[in-house]
Design a protein around this motif. Structure first.
Motif, short mmCIF file in Angstrom:
data_model
loop_
_atom_site.label_atom_id
_atom_site.label_comp_id
_atom_site.label_asym_id
_atom_site.label_seq_id
_atom_site.Cartn_x
_atom_site.Cartn_y
_atom_site.Cartn_z
N LEU A 218 3.12 4.02 4.98
CA LEU A 218 2.26 4.12 6.72
C LEU A 218 1.23 5.16 6.44
O LEU A 218 0.46 5.07 7.06
CB LEU A 218 2.98 3.67 7.80
CG LEU A 218 2.19 3.60 8.94
CD1 LEU A 218 1.82 2.11 8.86
CD2 LEU A 218 3.38 3.00 9.97
N LEU A 219 2.24 6.20 6.68
CA LEU A 219 1.07 6.91 7.55
C LEU A 219 -0.43 8.20 6.13
O LEU A 219 -0.64 7.92 6.47
CB LEU A 219 2.26 8.62 7.52
CG LEU A 219 1.20 9.92 7.72
CD1 LEU A 219 0.51 9.89 9.12
CD2 LEU A 219 2.31 11.46 7.86
N ALA A 220 0.06 7.67 4.89
CA ALA A 220 -0.59 7.78 3.57
C ALA A 220 -1.85 6.59 4.34
O ALA A 220 -2.47 7.22 3.74
CB ALA A 220 0.56 7.84 2.66
N GLY A 221 -1.60 5.89 4.47
CA GLY A 221 -2.41 4.20 5.26
C GLY A 221 -3.54 4.84 5.99
O GLY A 221 -4.51 4.54 5.53
N TRP A 222 -2.66 5.37 6.78
CA TRP A 222 -3.26 5.84 8.04
C TRP A 222 -4.12 6.73 8.31
O TRP A 222 -5.30 6.26 8.68
CB TRP A 222 -2.42 6.00 9.37
CG TRP A 222 -3.44 6.05 10.56
CD1 TRP A 222 -3.28 6.72 10.94
CD2 TRP A 222 -3.09 4.87 11.05
NE1 TRP A 222 -4.29 6.99 12.44
CE2 TRP A 222 -4.16 5.64 12.48
CE3 TRP A 222 -3.63 3.60 11.07
CZ2 TRP A 222 -4.88 4.55 13.24
CZ3 TRP A 222 -4.27 2.61 11.64
CH2 TRP A 222 -4.67 3.56 13.77
N MET A 223 -4.24 7.62 6.76
CA MET A 223 -4.92 9.27 7.19
C MET A 223 -6.07 8.73 5.88
O MET A 223 -7.41 8.66 6.01
CB MET A 223 -3.86 10.04 6.08
CG MET A 223 -3.11 10.68 7.02
SD MET A 223 -2.46 12.13 5.80
CE MET A 223 -2.05 12.76 7.17
N ALA A 224 -5.41 7.31 4.47
CA ALA A 224 -6.62 7.12 4.36
C ALA A 224 -7.66 6.04 4.58
O ALA A 224 -9.27 6.06 4.84
CB ALA A 224 -6.43 5.84 2.86
N PHE A 225 -6.86 4.90 5.89
CA PHE A 225 -8.21 4.65 6.80
C PHE A 225 -8.81 5.37 7.87
O PHE A 225 -10.10 5.23 7.62
CB PHE A 225 -7.13 3.54 7.93
CG PHE A 225 -7.88 3.10 9.00
CD1 PHE A 225 -9.15 2.29 9.15
CD2 PHE A 225 -7.20 3.01 10.38
CE1 PHE A 225 -9.72 2.04 10.29
CE2 PHE A 225 -7.98 2.55 11.63
CZ PHE A 225 -8.99 1.71 11.24
#
Length: 459
Positions: A218-225
């Motif tokens: 989730l954190l990696a996805g949020w950073m990409a967002f």
């Protein structure tokens, strides 16, 4: 007689490695990356020299092996290997089978490490979230079993993942998604993926492992967002949701669905934002989390605002504030600690601004500045929104002064979303170009986004 792959032959000769030695290095690298163990030997290398193209990640592993042998970067193209392609559905499938789900998540990590530019050229589509959300709500409860594998998983492994995630979550809040996303993805590929693929654990520890992996994903996805890498973010959020299901994490799944709603709203897809927020709300109710329910409801309100339904927006906002009032200190998941009255005020202000009520939006955004320390990106974002609300409500001088504060707060923050909000502020300010404070502020504001915002698919 020249070989069919002269480039590979030249690198083998330069490195002074035997065919068997090269095959062994590739097998060892595959194991270190948590990949299924290939059965390569000297005959495999001979076939590659004759022109056979290795499958899957093997060309990248060969390039990595030669990089280590020769002390310089070697690419698959240098070795006469065809350019890699990324399957268009990579990371988009919410696999029901657990082994397939693990493969989907870990393949995404590896592709992000080795072929990120190709992954970034993939497409975001709003409808891609519908099947994962439906399967999350309708699939039977996870029945994770004891598992035997080649890598023993201990409590220390899970603790390490959680500690690393917490550290980089703090850094993300301070410096933005661009500060350390590559490090997070590398950790997922090098440390987390092997445990998921080859781990030996009890059912109880397995649930903790999958929960910790879901949090970091989730954190990696949020950073990409935050970097406006929306196709990549979408894939990480889908895989995080599936990992959370394997862990039996209702609350964590709700948090991921709320992040999906946030992304849909950011891209202007109000209906999609409502759909994901309502799914998040169901998860919050199942988990008994009042704060998560509040987050889900305010996300739903933002979706209604974008869909031009002010009445539904107002009703959801009232429910969101009442839900947070029911939250008890210490009774919420640790990773939800950021969601407090100030955060709710910020989300409320965003919804009101998009609902066409800048005066009330400014009141909420001012309340959002009572936020706790450690959220530099959030402060910059909230100040930019407050400045825009003030300008839209005709308070030009105050709006420009707040815009200056937003610029100062954004210094050193690597966030395309913050940059985008400052660019939106420039557009709002330009409507008052005749005012001296605006003419002084505009040259300092960005006039274009750093990232590319994808358009949602037609629904």
């Amino acid at each position: 007689m020249p070989t069919a792959n002269a480039a590979l032959a030249e690198h083998i000769a330069e490195a002074g490695v035997s065919h068997a030695g090269l095959a062994h290095r590739v097998v060892t690298l595959a194991a270190s990356r948590g990949l299924p163990a290939p059965r390569f030997n000297h005959a495999s290398v001979a076939r590659w020299l004759r022109g056979e193209q290795p499958r899957g990640r093997t060309p990248d592993l060969l390039a990595e092996a030669f990089t280590g042998l020769l002390g310089r970067e070697v690419t698959r193209a240098d070795l006469g290997m065809r350019a890699a392609t990324v399957p268009p559905d990579l990371g988009l499938a919410y696999e029901l089978d657990l082994n397939a789900a693990v493969a989907a998540a870990t393949d995404l990590y590896g592709t992000d490490v080795h072929r990120r530019s190709m992954l970034a050229r993939s497409t975001y589509t709003a409808v891609a979230y519908l099947v994962p959300a439906l399967r999350w709500m309708t699939a039977p409860a996870a029945q994770l079993l004891d598992r035997s594998g080649s890598r023993r998983v201990g409590v220390a492994n899970v603790t390490a993942i959680r500690e690393v995630t917490a550290t980089f979550r703090r850094l993300d809040n301070l410096f933005g998604g661009g500060y350390a996303r590559s490090t997070v993805v590398q950790y997922l590929a090098d440390e987390v993926a092997p445990l998921l693929r080859e781990g030996a654990y009890t059912a109880a520890l397995g649930r903790e492992l999958f929960s910790a992996a879901a949090e970091m994903t989730l954190l990696a996805g949020w950073m990409a967002f935050d970097l406006e890498q929306h196709p990549i973010a979408q894939r990480y959020l889908i895989q995080a949701l599936r990992l959370a299901h394997a862990a039996g994490g209702q609350a964590l799944g709700g948090e991921i669905l709320a992040a999906m709603s946030c992304q849909a709203a950011y891209l202007g897809d109000g209906n999609g934002a409502v759909d994901m927020a309502r799914a998040a709300g169901q998860a919050a109710r199942s988990a008994g989390s009042a704060a998560l329910l509040s987050e889900s409801l305010v996300s739903e309100a933002h979706g209604h605002a974008l869909a031009a339904d002010p009445r539904a927006c107002a009703l959801a906002l009232v429910d969101a504030h009442q839900a947070l009032d029911r939250s008890t200190p210490g009774g919420e998941p640790a990773w939800l600690g950021y969601f407090d009255a100030a955060y709710l005020a910020a989300k409320t202000g965003r919804a009101l601004l998009d609902c066409g009520d800048p005066t009330q939006a400014a009141i909420s955004m001012r309340a959002s500045l009572e936020m706790a320390g450690g959220y530099s990106r959030g402060r910059a974002f909230n100040l930019a929104l407050l400045a825009g609300a003030l300008l839209d409500s005709g308070r030009v001088e105050e709006g420009c002064a707040t815009g200056r504060q937003a610029l100062d707060a954004a210094d050193g923050v690597e966030s395309a979303r913050v940059n985008g909000e400052l660019a939106s502020l420039a557009a709002r300010a330009s409507r008052h170009r005749g005012a001296l404070p605006v003419r002084e502020l505009l040259p300092a504001l960005p006039t274009a986004r750093r990232g590319v915002r994808a358009l949602p698919a037609t629904r």
